[in-house]
Design a protein around this motif. Structure first.
Motif, PDB file in Angstrom:
ATOM      1  N   THR A  34       0.831  -1.414   0.080  1.00 62.66           N
ATOM      2  CA  THR A  34      -0.064   0.134  -0.036  1.00 62.66           C
ATOM      3  C   THR A  34       1.086   1.155   0.123  1.00 62.66           C
ATOM      4  N   LEU A  35       0.826   1.934  -0.969  1.00 65.79           N
ATOM      5  CA  LEU A  35       1.628   3.064  -1.324  1.00 65.79           C
ATOM      6  C   LEU A  35       1.380   4.395  -0.523  1.00 65.79           C
ATOM      7  N   PRO A  36       2.161   5.234  -0.141  1.00 60.87           N
ATOM      8  CA  PRO A  36       1.970   6.476   0.641  1.00 60.87           C
ATOM      9  C   PRO A  36       0.989   7.306  -0.383  1.00 60.87           C
ATOM     10  N   GLY A  37      -0.038   8.069   0.248  1.00 58.71           N
ATOM     11  CA  GLY A  37      -1.020   8.443  -0.496  1.00 58.71           C
ATOM     12  C   GLY A  37      -1.960   7.714  -1.267  1.00 58.71           C
ATOM     13  N   GLN A  38      -1.715   6.441  -1.461  1.00 56.66           N
ATOM     14  CA  GLN A  38      -2.876   5.686  -2.017  1.00 56.66           C
ATOM     15  C   GLN A  38      -3.181   4.319  -1.103  1.00 56.66           C
ATOM     16  N   GLY A  39      -3.985   4.975   0.162  1.00 57.55           N
ATOM     17  CA  GLY A  39      -4.415   3.902   1.072  1.00 57.55           C
ATOM     18  C   GLY A  39      -3.902   4.128   2.368  1.00 57.55           C
ATOM     19  N   ASP A  40      -2.872   4.824   2.726  1.00 56.80           N
ATOM     20  CA  ASP A  40      -2.340   4.877   4.020  1.00 56.80           C
ATOM     21  C   ASP A  40      -2.759   6.228   4.640  1.00 56.80           C
ATOM     22  N   GLY A  41      -3.611   7.215   3.826  1.00 57.30           N
ATOM     23  CA  GLY A  41      -3.996   8.394   4.625  1.00 57.30           C
ATOM     24  C   GLY A  41      -3.025   9.653   4.412  1.00 57.30           C
ATOM     25  N   ALA A  42      -1.865   9.330   3.819  1.00 61.46           N
ATOM     26  CA  ALA A  42      -0.967  10.383   3.385  1.00 61.46           C
ATOM     27  C   ALA A  42      -1.243  11.397   2.426  1.00 61.46           C
ATOM     28  N   ALA A  43      -1.998  12.282   2.790  1.00 70.84           N
ATOM     29  CA  ALA A  43      -2.691  13.181   1.323  1.00 70.84           C
ATOM     30  C   ALA A  43      -1.462  13.891   0.854  1.00 70.84           C
ATOM     31  N   SER A  44      -0.413  14.198   1.528  1.00 70.46           N
ATOM     32  CA  SER A  44       0.634  14.968   0.957  1.00 70.46           C
ATOM     33  C   SER A  44       1.896  14.177   0.518  1.00 70.46           C
ATOM     34  N   ALA A  45       1.633  12.853   0.144  1.00 72.48           N
ATOM     35  CA  ALA A  45       2.641  12.020  -0.299  1.00 72.48           C
ATOM     36  C   ALA A  45       3.148  12.600  -1.786  1.00 72.48           C
ATOM     37  N   THR A  46       4.514  12.268  -1.729  1.00 76.71           N
ATOM     38  CA  THR A  46       5.354  12.504  -3.057  1.00 76.71           C
ATOM     39  C   THR A  46       5.486  11.238  -3.984  1.00 76.71           C
ATOM     40  N   PRO A 146      -8.029   8.509  -4.403  1.00 73.11           N
ATOM     41  CA  PRO A 146      -7.492   9.668  -5.148  1.00 73.11           C
ATOM     42  C   PRO A 146      -6.008   9.810  -4.900  1.00 73.11           C
ATOM     43  N   VAL A 147      -5.274   9.978  -5.963  1.00 73.14           N
ATOM     44  CA  VAL A 147      -3.660  10.041  -5.796  1.00 73.14           C
ATOM     45  C   VAL A 147      -3.286  11.311  -5.564  1.00 73.14           C
ATOM     46  N   PRO A 148      -2.582  11.874  -4.490  1.00 75.16           N
ATOM     47  CA  PRO A 148      -1.907  13.186  -4.377  1.00 75.16           C
ATOM     48  C   PRO A 148      -1.252  13.546  -5.783  1.00 75.16           C
ATOM     49  N   GLY A 149      -1.738  14.970  -6.020  1.00 74.58           N
ATOM     50  CA  GLY A 149      -1.029  15.520  -7.258  1.00 74.58           C
ATOM     51  C   GLY A 149       0.638  15.376  -7.103  1.00 74.58           C
ATOM     52  N   PRO A 150       1.160  15.608  -5.985  1.00 75.70           N
ATOM     53  CA  PRO A 150       2.772  15.615  -6.068  1.00 75.70           C
ATOM     54  C   PRO A 150       3.070  14.023  -6.435  1.00 75.70           C
ATOM     55  N   VAL A 151       2.721  13.101  -6.297  1.00 73.87           N
ATOM     56  CA  VAL A 151       2.810  11.731  -6.737  1.00 73.87           C
ATOM     57  C   VAL A 151       2.679  11.750  -8.296  1.00 73.87           C
ATOM     58  N   VAL A 152       1.654  12.032  -8.785  1.00 69.88           N
ATOM     59  CA  VAL A 152       1.330  11.948 -10.204  1.00 69.88           C
ATOM     60  C   VAL A 152       2.123  12.740 -10.941  1.00 69.88           C
ATOM     61  N   GLN A 153       2.618  14.232 -10.399  1.00 71.03           N
ATOM     62  CA  GLN A 153       3.341  15.338 -11.159  1.00 71.03           C
ATOM     63  C   GLN A 153       4.770  15.132 -10.909  1.00 71.03           C
ATOM     64  N   GLY A 154       5.220  14.188 -10.116  1.00 69.98           N
ATOM     65  CA  GLY A 154       6.453  14.086  -9.667  1.00 69.98           C
ATOM     66  C   GLY A 154       7.417  13.648 -11.021  1.00 69.98           C
TER      67      GLY A 154
END
Length: 228
Positions: A34-46, A146-154
């Motif tokens: 389970t990736l940061p920002g995708q199920g662990d609640g880390a909305a600010s994940a990158t 929902p996947v945090p923007g800093p992940v998909v825009q990294g």
């Protein structure tokens, strides 16, 4: 062998629930992530956080694990191979090609209110979702994250050419191995075109074979892991 399972956008580790027991029955130790920002609640994940999570799982494995990336997460599997080329036995890439150095990770849909949400089924009509009935679609959509923007825009950063020595199995779901070869010949994936040990395996499914063909997918992954 430890088989690390990394699902694509909007999915957490539960995406592999039907594959895990099949892999275990075949003698492997499946490890769904389970990736940061995708199920662990880390909305600010990158993106860096997600890469670090996959690499940490590689480092935690008792031997040389086999890393599986699905869809956009084919890039995460490839980034792990770049970070730990000597530690990884091989990678399997399901339904996608890794992004090259300098590209955004997953610029496929708009980022709104800081996240990229599942866009619904319209973009996936056709071969991608042809094997998902209405009930399966509803279950899938309700479980998306929902996947945090800093992940998909990294921005993807690849640095170690030894990644090209890592054995790669390209699992072809909604496209055939011949179509994949044609895409590589046309320049679709410079990374895979440079891989020294690349094999292709067909699976008769849409884009999410872990949902619709879990037993067959597990067999393919087990054989690929055993063969490296």
């Amino acid at each position: 062998m430890d088989i690390l399972l990394v699902a694509g956008l909007w999915l957490d580790g539960s995406a592999w629930d039907d594959v895990v027991p099949e892999l275990a029955a075949l003698g492997h130790r499946p490890v769904p992530l389970t990736l940061p920002g995708q199920g662990d609640g880390a909305a600010s994940a990158t993106l860096d956080d997600q890469v670090a999570a996959v690499v940490a799982a590689v480092d935690a494995a008792p031997g040389r694990p086999f890393v599986v990336g699905h869809s956009a997460a084919t890039t995460l599997a490839w980034l792990a191979a770049d970070a730990r080329p000597e530690k990884i036995a091989g990678v399997a890439l399901i339904g996608g090609f890794p992004a090259p150095d300098g590209r955004e990770y997953a610029p496929f849909f708009p980022v709104e209110d800081g996240v990229m949400r599942f866009p619904g089924w319209a973009p996936f009509e056709g071969p991608d979702a042809a094997d998902l009935d209405e009930a399966a679609r509803e279950r899938f959509a309700s479980a998306t994250v929902p996947v945090p923007g800093p992940v998909v825009q990294g921005v993807v950063r690849l640095t170690d050419p030894r990644r090209f020595e890592v054995p790669v199995t390209l699992v072809c779901p909604e496209f055939s191995p011949d179509e994949a070869r044609q895409l590589l010949a046309a320049g679709e994936s410079p990374e895979l075109a440079a891989a020294q040990h690349l094999s292709y395996v067909d699976i008769d499914s849409g884009h999410w074979p872990m949902t619709t063909r879990p037993r067959e997918l597990a067999r393919i992954l087990a054989e690929a892991a055993t063969g490296v």
